[in-house]
Design an enzyme around this catalytic site. Structure first.
Site, PDB file in Angstrom:
ATOM      1  N   SER A 126      -8.857 -12.483   7.804  1.00 18.42           N
ATOM      2  CA  SER A 126      -7.414 -12.421   7.523  1.00 18.42           C
ATOM      3  C   SER A 126      -6.801 -11.324   8.384  1.00 18.42           C
ATOM      4  CB  SER A 126      -7.207 -12.070   6.044  1.00 18.42           C
ATOM      5  OG  SER A 126      -5.867 -11.721   5.790  1.00 18.42           O
TER       6      SER A 126
ATOM      7  N   TYR B  42      -8.730  -6.117  -1.062  1.00 17.54           N
ATOM      8  CA  TYR B  42      -8.689  -7.299  -0.181  1.00 17.54           C
ATOM      9  C   TYR B  42      -8.882  -6.873   1.277  1.00 17.54           C
ATOM     10  CZ  TYR B  42      -7.166 -11.883   1.573  1.00 17.54           C
ATOM     11  OH  TYR B  42      -7.099 -13.119   2.201  1.00 17.54           O
TER      12      TYR B  42
HETATM   13  P1  NAP Z   1      -7.287 -21.183  -2.267  1.00 15.53           P
HETATM   14  O1  NAP Z   1      -6.264 -22.221  -2.005  1.00 15.53           O
HETATM   15  O2  NAP Z   1      -7.215 -20.350  -3.487  1.00 15.53           O
HETATM   16  O3  NAP Z   1      -8.717 -21.885  -2.182  1.00 15.53           O
HETATM   17  C1  NAP Z   1      -9.875 -21.092  -2.307  1.00 15.53           C
HETATM   18  C2  NAP Z   1     -11.089 -21.979  -2.529  1.00 15.53           C
HETATM   19  O4  NAP Z   1     -12.230 -21.116  -2.669  1.00 15.53           O
HETATM   20  C3  NAP Z   1     -10.992 -22.810  -3.793  1.00 15.53           C
HETATM   21  O5  NAP Z   1     -11.578 -24.077  -3.583  1.00 15.53           O
HETATM   22  C4  NAP Z   1     -11.819 -21.984  -4.794  1.00 15.53           C
HETATM   23  O6  NAP Z   1     -12.298 -22.888  -5.761  1.00 15.53           O
HETATM   24  C5  NAP Z   1     -12.918 -21.425  -3.876  1.00 15.53           C
HETATM   25  N1  NAP Z   1     -13.549 -20.207  -4.397  1.00 15.53           N
HETATM   26  C6  NAP Z   1     -12.972 -19.045  -4.776  1.00 15.53           C
HETATM   27  N2  NAP Z   1     -13.876 -18.179  -5.229  1.00 15.53           N
HETATM   28  C7  NAP Z   1     -15.088 -18.807  -5.131  1.00 15.53           C
HETATM   29  C8  NAP Z   1     -16.408 -18.436  -5.451  1.00 15.53           C
HETATM   30  N3  NAP Z   1     -16.705 -17.238  -5.996  1.00 15.53           N
HETATM   31  N4  NAP Z   1     -17.409 -19.310  -5.230  1.00 15.53           N
HETATM   32  C9  NAP Z   1     -17.146 -20.524  -4.694  1.00 15.53           C
HETATM   33  N5  NAP Z   1     -15.906 -20.939  -4.371  1.00 15.53           N
HETATM   34  C10 NAP Z   1     -14.893 -20.093  -4.587  1.00 15.53           C
HETATM   35  O7  NAP Z   1      -7.365 -20.141  -1.038  1.00 15.53           O
HETATM   36  P2  NAP Z   1      -6.993 -20.266   0.514  1.00 15.53           P
HETATM   37  O8  NAP Z   1      -5.664 -19.673   0.709  1.00 15.53           O
HETATM   38  O9  NAP Z   1      -7.291 -21.634   1.020  1.00 15.53           O
HETATM   39  O10 NAP Z   1      -8.023 -19.198   1.105  1.00 15.53           O
HETATM   40  C11 NAP Z   1      -9.217 -19.555   1.787  1.00 15.53           C
HETATM   41  C12 NAP Z   1      -9.667 -18.363   2.601  1.00 15.53           C
HETATM   42  O11 NAP Z   1      -8.659 -17.996   3.528  1.00 15.53           O
HETATM   43  C13 NAP Z   1      -9.934 -17.097   1.781  1.00 15.53           C
HETATM   44  O12 NAP Z   1     -11.080 -16.450   2.287  1.00 15.53           O
HETATM   45  C14 NAP Z   1      -8.711 -16.244   2.016  1.00 15.53           C
HETATM   46  O13 NAP Z   1      -8.966 -14.878   1.860  1.00 15.53           O
HETATM   47  C15 NAP Z   1      -8.388 -16.627   3.442  1.00 15.53           C
HETATM   48  N6  NAP Z   1      -7.005 -16.381   3.841  1.00 15.53           N
HETATM   49  C16 NAP Z   1      -5.982 -16.894   3.122  1.00 15.53           C
HETATM   50  C17 NAP Z   1      -4.667 -16.620   3.494  1.00 15.53           C
HETATM   51  C18 NAP Z   1      -3.496 -17.136   2.713  1.00 15.53           C
HETATM   52  O14 NAP Z   1      -2.388 -16.591   2.864  1.00 15.53           O
HETATM   53  N7  NAP Z   1      -3.640 -18.170   1.904  1.00 15.53           N
HETATM   54  C19 NAP Z   1      -4.421 -15.850   4.639  1.00 15.53           C
HETATM   55  C20 NAP Z   1      -5.505 -15.357   5.371  1.00 15.53           C
HETATM   56  C21 NAP Z   1      -6.786 -15.639   4.968  1.00 15.53           C
HETATM   57  P3  NAP Z   1     -12.780 -22.471  -7.228  1.00 15.53           P
HETATM   58  O15 NAP Z   1     -11.733 -21.550  -7.782  1.00 15.53           O
HETATM   59  O16 NAP Z   1     -12.905 -23.779  -7.915  1.00 15.53           O
HETATM   60  O17 NAP Z   1     -14.094 -21.800  -7.017  1.00 15.53           O
END
Ligand code: NAP
Length: 239
Positions: free
Chosen positions: A142, A155
Site C-alpha cells: 500500500s 497499518y
Molecule cells: P477487502 O475488500 O476487505 O477484501 C479483503 C479480503 O481478504 C476478503 O476476502 C477477506 O475475507 C480476506 N481476509 C481478510 N483477513 C483475512 C485473513 N486473516 N485470512 C484470510 N483472508 C482474509 O479488502 P481490499 O481493499 O480488497 O484489500 C486487499 C488488500 O489490498 C489488502 O492487503 C489491503 O491492505 C490492500 N490495499 C487496499 C487498499 C484500499 O484502499 N482498499 C489500498 C491499498 C492496499 P474474509 O473476511 O472472509 O476473510
C-alpha cells in the site's frame, strides 16, 4: 507471457482486490486456489468462475493469521492444483486510531494478518516454486507502506514491513527464476476502505479493485526474464 493453464493461489479472494484478481486470472484460463475466511464468498466465486470460464477452482477457508491454518490451506490447494506458478498475497485488514488509543489486540491483529499471514503463506508456497525453479509472487502492500500518517501506526508498520520482506525475498529467489513484486495502491473503492473510513469521494472516479487486477495481469504477463519490482497505482482525480 502466456498465462493459460498456469496455476495461482490468491489470498483474500472473497472480496475486493482479491476477487477482482481471481476474475481476471480465470478469464486468462488460469486454474485457481482461493483463500479467505468466509466460505460463502469462496463458494459463490468458485461457482461463478467454474461456470463462466471453465477453469479449475479450488477453495480453502482459512485465517492466514494462524500459521497452521495458512499451512494447511496452502498444502491442500497446491496438491489439488498440482503445481503453483503464481501466488498473490492480497489478504489484509485495516483499521486506524491513535497509537496510544488503539487496543493492543487490534494493533497486533493488523500485524498478525498483514505481515505474519503474508509470511506464513509465502513460506508454505516457496518450496514448490523453488523445486519448479519458476514462479511469480505478488504482494499487495500500500502507499501506507511508503509514508506514515497519523492514526496509521499499525497499518503503516505492517505495510512498511511487507515491502521490506518483499525486497529481501526478491533478492533471495530471483536467481532461482522466481519473480517477486510489491504493488502499492493508494485508496481503492472496496469494503476495506469504506469500513476503515477512508475518503472515497465520487465512487465512479475512484480507483476500483478491477484496476488493481489489471496491474496484476500486466505484471504477470511480462516476459519471465523480467519482473516488476514495485509499482504504485493511484486514482487520477478523485474529486
Ligand atoms: P477487502 O475488500 O476487505 O477484501 C479483503 C479480503 O481478504 C476478503 O476476502 C477477506 O475475507 C480476506 N481476509 C481478510 N483477513 C483475512 C485473513 N486473516 N485470512 C484470510 N483472508 C482474509 O479488502 P481490499 O481493499 O480488497 O484489500 C486487499 C488488500 O489490498 C489488502 O492487503 C489491503 O491492505 C490492500 N490495499 C487496499 C487498499 C484500499 O484502499 N482498499 C489500498 C491499498 C492496499 P474474509 O473476511 O472472509 O476473510
Amino acid at each position: 507471457m502466456e498465462l493459460k493453464h498456469k496455476t495461482a493461489i490468491i489470498t483474500g479472494a472473497g472480496k475486493g482486490i482479491g476477487k477482482a484478481a481471481a476474475l481476471s486470472l480465470a478469464k486468462e484460463g488460469v486454474h485457481l486456489g482461493l483463500i479467505a475466511r468466509t466460505t460463502a464468498d469462496l463458494e459463490a466465486l468458485q461457482a461463478q468462475l467454474t461456470g463462466e470460464y471453465g477453469v479449475q477452482v479450488y477453495i480453502a477457508a482459512a485465517d492466514i493469521s494462524r500459521r497452521e491454518e495458512a499451512e494447511r490451506a496452502l498444502g491442500l490447494l497446491i496438491r489439488q492444483l498440482g503445481s503453483l506458478d503464481i501466488l498473490i498475497n492480497n489478504a489484509g485488514i485495516a483499521s486506524f486510531g491513535k497509537l496510544a488509543e488503539m487496543e493492543p489486540e487490534q494493533w497486533e491483529s493488523i500485524i498478525q494478518t498483514n505481515l505474519m499471514g503474508t509470511y506464513y503463506v509465502t513460506r508454505a508456497a516457496l518450496p514448490t516454486m523453488l523445486e519448479q525453479s519458476s514462479g511469480s509472487i505478488i504482494n499487495i502492500a500500500s502507499t501506507a507502506g511508503e509514508r506514515g500518517f497519523a492514526t496509521g501506526s499499525a497499518y503503516c508498520a505492517s505495510k512498511f514491513a511487507v515491502l521490506g520482506m518483499t525486497e529481501a525475498l526478491m533478492q533471495e529467489v530471483r536467481k532461482s527464476n522466481i519473480r517477486v513484486t510489491a504493488l502499492t495502491p493508494s485508496t481503492v473503492n472496496t469494503e476495506l476502505a469504506v469500513k476503515a473510513g477512508l475518503p472515497i469521494g465520487d465512487e465512479d472516479r475512484m480507483m476500483q479493485a478491477e484496476d488493481v487486477a489489471e496491474l496484476i495481469l500486466t505484471a504477470l504477463k511480462l516476459p519471465q526474464r523480467v519482473f516488476l519490482k514495485t509499482a504504485g497505482i493511484w486514482t487520477t482525480n478523485p474529486q
